[in-house]
Design a protein around this motif. Sequence first.
Motif, PDB file in Angstrom:
ATOM      1  N   GLN A  88       7.536   1.874  -7.917  1.00 31.75           N
ATOM      2  CA  GLN A  88       8.098   0.934  -6.797  1.00 31.75           C
ATOM      3  C   GLN A  88       6.867   0.129  -6.028  1.00 31.75           C
ATOM      4  N   GLN A  89       6.627   1.623  -5.888  1.00 36.70           N
ATOM      5  CA  GLN A  89       5.394   1.476  -4.600  1.00 36.70           C
ATOM      6  C   GLN A  89       3.805   0.589  -4.883  1.00 36.70           C
ATOM      7  N   LEU A  90       3.943   1.077  -6.327  1.00 40.10           N
ATOM      8  CA  LEU A  90       2.760   0.642  -6.690  1.00 40.10           C
ATOM      9  C   LEU A  90       2.919  -1.465  -7.109  1.00 40.10           C
ATOM     10  N   ALA A  91       4.228  -1.369  -7.502  1.00 38.06           N
ATOM     11  CA  ALA A  91       4.868  -3.082  -7.601  1.00 38.06           C
ATOM     12  C   ALA A  91       4.935  -4.066  -5.881  1.00 38.06           C
ATOM     13  N   ALA A  92       5.119  -2.847  -5.109  1.00 39.91           N
ATOM     14  CA  ALA A  92       4.930  -3.351  -3.507  1.00 39.91           C
ATOM     15  C   ALA A  92       3.890  -3.907  -3.323  1.00 39.91           C
ATOM     16  N   GLY A  93       2.988  -2.846  -3.886  1.00 37.34           N
ATOM     17  CA  GLY A  93       1.589  -2.939  -3.698  1.00 37.34           C
ATOM     18  C   GLY A  93       1.100  -3.694  -4.126  1.00 37.34           C
ATOM     19  N   GLN A  94       1.400  -4.147  -5.503  1.00 35.54           N
ATOM     20  CA  GLN A  94       1.254  -5.102  -6.254  1.00 35.54           C
ATOM     21  C   GLN A  94       1.096  -6.744  -5.865  1.00 35.54           C
ATOM     22  N   SER A  95       2.607  -6.300  -5.539  1.00 37.00           N
ATOM     23  CA  SER A  95       2.913  -8.276  -4.793  1.00 37.00           C
ATOM     24  C   SER A  95       1.787  -8.298  -3.612  1.00 37.00           C
ATOM     25  N   SER A  96       2.145  -7.953  -2.800  1.00 40.33           N
ATOM     26  CA  SER A  96       0.960  -7.769  -1.578  1.00 40.33           C
ATOM     27  C   SER A  96      -0.411  -7.805  -2.082  1.00 40.33           C
ATOM     28  N   TYR A  97      -1.177  -7.460  -2.902  1.00 38.75           N
ATOM     29  CA  TYR A  97      -2.105  -8.420  -3.490  1.00 38.75           C
ATOM     30  C   TYR A  97      -2.459  -9.360  -4.188  1.00 38.75           C
ATOM     31  N   ASP A  98      -1.263  -9.928  -5.235  1.00 43.94           N
ATOM     32  CA  ASP A  98      -1.053 -10.431  -5.095  1.00 43.94           C
ATOM     33  C   ASP A  98      -1.035 -11.886  -4.779  1.00 43.94           C
ATOM     34  N   GLN A  99      -0.806 -11.756  -3.506  1.00 48.39           N
ATOM     35  CA  GLN A  99      -0.273 -12.297  -2.162  1.00 48.39           C
ATOM     36  C   GLN A  99      -1.818 -12.428  -1.541  1.00 48.39           C
ATOM     37  N   ASN A 100      -2.831 -11.272  -1.139  1.00 49.93           N
ATOM     38  CA  ASN A 100      -3.476 -11.680  -0.788  1.00 49.93           C
ATOM     39  C   ASN A 100      -4.638 -12.103  -1.535  1.00 49.93           C
ATOM     40  N   LYS A 101      -4.200 -11.414  -2.747  1.00 45.02           N
ATOM     41  CA  LYS A 101      -5.669 -12.836  -3.190  1.00 45.02           C
ATOM     42  C   LYS A 101      -5.400 -14.303  -3.976  1.00 45.02           C
ATOM     43  N   LYS A 102      -3.793 -14.426  -3.474  1.00 44.40           N
ATOM     44  CA  LYS A 102      -3.866 -16.064  -3.799  1.00 44.40           C
ATOM     45  C   LYS A 102      -4.303 -16.841  -2.809  1.00 44.40           C
ATOM     46  N   ALA A 108     -11.240  -3.100  -3.261  1.00 46.30           N
ATOM     47  CA  ALA A 108     -10.639  -2.110  -2.110  1.00 46.30           C
ATOM     48  C   ALA A 108      -8.944  -1.896  -3.067  1.00 46.30           C
ATOM     49  N   ALA A 109      -8.068  -2.639  -2.486  1.00 48.47           N
ATOM     50  CA  ALA A 109      -7.247  -2.864  -3.006  1.00 48.47           C
ATOM     51  C   ALA A 109      -7.036  -3.052  -4.639  1.00 48.47           C
ATOM     52  N   ALA A 110      -7.587  -3.950  -5.519  1.00 44.31           N
ATOM     53  CA  ALA A 110      -7.318  -3.878  -6.567  1.00 44.31           C
ATOM     54  C   ALA A 110      -7.585  -2.415  -7.082  1.00 44.31           C
TER      55      ALA A 110
END
Length: 903
Positions: A200-214, A147-149
């Motif tokens: 900027q908010q999207l980048a932050a969200g993507q970073s959080s997502y990438d961490q969760n995905k990792k 969903a986050a993705a």
Amino acid sequence: MALLLYRLGKFSARRHWWVISAWALIVVLVGGSALLFHGQTSNSFKIPGTETQQVADKLKADLPRSSGGSGSVVFASADGTPFTPAQKDAISAALKKAATVQDIRGVTDPFNTQATLDGAAGQIADGEAKLTAAQAKLDAGKPQLDAAAAQLTSAAQNLDASQRQLDQQKAAAAAAGSASTATQQFQLAAAQARIDVGRQQLAAGQSSYDQNKKTYDDGVAEVARQRSTLDLSKQQATASQAIRFVSANGQAAIAQIQFTGSIDGISPEVRTQVQAAVQQAAASGVRVYPSKEITQDVSEIFGTAEVLGIAVAAAVLILMLGTMVAAGLPLIMAIIGVAVGVGGGFALSGVVEMSSISPILALMLGLAVGIDYSLFIVNRHRQQLLAGMALEESVATATGTSGNAVLFAGLTVVIALSALTVSGLPFLGVMGVAAAATVAVAVIVALTLTPALLGLIGTKLISKSAWAKATPRHGKHVAVEDPSAETAKSGKGWGGFVTRHPVLTLVTAVVGLGIVALPAAGLRLALPDGGSEPVNSSAYQAYQLIGKNFGEGVNGPIIAVGSLPAGLSATDAQALELKVASELRTVPNVVAAVPAALSENRRTAVFQVVPTEGPASASTVQVIADLRAKGAQITKDTSVTLGLTGQTAANVDVSNKLGAALPLYLVVVVGLSLVLLLLVFRSLLVPILATAGFLLSLAAAFGGVVAVYQWGWLSAIFDVPNPGAVLSFLPIILIGVLFGLAMDYQVFIVSGMREAHVHGQSAKQAVRTGFSHAARVVVAAAIIMTSVFAGFIFSHLTMVRPLGFAMAFGVLLDAFVVRMTIIPAAMHLLGSSAWWLPRWLDRILPDVDVEGAKLEKSALGSNLASSPADTGPGATRGRTTIRTTGGATGDASADLVDVDGHS
């Protein structure tokens, strides 16, 4: 040769103290050398070049910690209940004590090992549960991550659309130029600022997502890794499930003790210390049974049963010769010959690897032939003294006649045993040479020390009653007509019966031997295991308990060694090991195949393969063959090259190698038989007849061995608790020994027939004469030899038992059925044809004169024995020596009688 031996006998009789002193010195020197330089014999039967030996050498180089020998100790509950905690502690403590003994590499505690195996299932279940929970957690977080993705993707799309719209507005404003108002510019800048904040908010969200995905991906990878490890653990558990160290009922446990070196190289002291250590557990109420590998002690080669055989031989000698002095002389000669022969072998055992059976075989043969060879000379000398021959002359003549036959007979045995070297088996070659050397010493003792002692003993050799019969009146010595001469003339006795009914006796004897030989068709060869040990022995009890509680195959595991490809990781190497083990378990009659060890470079892997049945069973032999055939397929599928080693595989290889060498050796011996007998008897048919008789007695001896030791017939009588395959090197040894002994009796019987025929008797009458002269001494010799060999049937070393039986049974059949029944019957039927020889062959053959006939003619012609001598009570001077006949048989019959000093 007869004249040379005559002179040797005369010299020994005259210089008897010199000869006796020389032999005493030899005995002391050999005995001292044996004590100082002896090595350790073993039950190791290595064959260089075989697969098992090559693989063993590779294992020793690549994985030395797995190359040492090992043995088992079985602990059993005395009252039939599971082990108590106190008993378990006592067993563990005893094993810890055993681990401190010198030359022990490691000890396996059965309870700790079984607990680990039993706990594996629980650990696998726990691992499964944890993996399931981790997978469930991952599965639960996956929708949120998805969903986050999706939200990130949607937000990115919205921002991109807003940016495109803003870019269009900026383009329109730029086109208007000065017409664009400040308000429009401000609005465009504000819109761009909002888009930038959104990015900027999207980048932050993507970073959080990438961490969760990792985190999720790492979790998936970890679960996969743990799943792979768990799968390997399951495979390991599956591979190990058929192997136990504590029985399912908790009443028996098996501990493995690994030594630093070969099991055959372990000293008796270390074995004793290990047994003493593990026996400490017995105080807690458990029974302790070390296996054959630990308890075997080959340092003793003589036991009670062997002494009984010697006692029977002594009784026969006393009955035949009449005095303790005469009977004791052949026994003393045999003991001295064995002391020098076997002692010399022990002295060399420090530099030559010698199997435990080598000195025992030398002992058996040395005793048997040593007694017989001296007996032939002593009996000949005794008869000549009774016939009136001077003492010194009698010793010399006996040595030149009977001694000549002894020399030839001994030579046949020596050659037959030495020919074992053609088998290509080093341990068998050493065995044959050691036995041959002892027989050679026995011959030399008979030809030198026996005449010396006869010269020293003098007339004490003969009893007063025998002298009384020989000197009936006036103190004059009167030669007594040999009863065998009258027997030969009248056709009485066994020889007379055989020659009166030659067809009946010949057919009956041949058919009888054929029937006895029938079981030989099922001959199967193997080396002994714990199941062949005495029933009350620790080795036998351990073998039986292992088979009952853990499976018969555990008594003889097969070691497979694999060469793995280079560059494998630890996990890959383990997976490959388990794959190979799984393939090995597909072989019929394989209960388990377990990876046992892996070298540090992960290039060499060891597998323990457990067959269904014991190490000497036919199915296990087939398993060895099937595993080797499977190895080719495994190499093709996995690039892993497999080879087999271990005691079980080595035993099979040794047995196969011995079986392959048997036909060649038999051809060599049979060919040798024909050549030697052709020289001796100067006849074509006699050698063929003698060799055919040897083959008959050999086949019958094999049949008896198979019936008793393989089929279990009369097993209670011969103490065969667990019938199985026949000792693998028994046939080839039996061929050599029985050939030599059969030729002995052939010479002693048929040479008398030939001599009688040469002296003018008809061929048929010569058969009776020669048989009658030889029968008494050959019967005694055969009984003595059979008794000596039979003493080893109940030897403390079970490996020797079938060998003792085979030799005793073979000699019995050959002497009484072949040489004393078939040969005289066939010779009587052949008549003069038996002695036919082509003239051209007669001219080129050397005359070996085994009977010593030339010596007797020379002695008579030159009146060698006309000098006076005291030969017994009442003997007078001026007496002419009476010529005797009987050839090499050792019996004498009077041709002339001298009562008043004139012939």
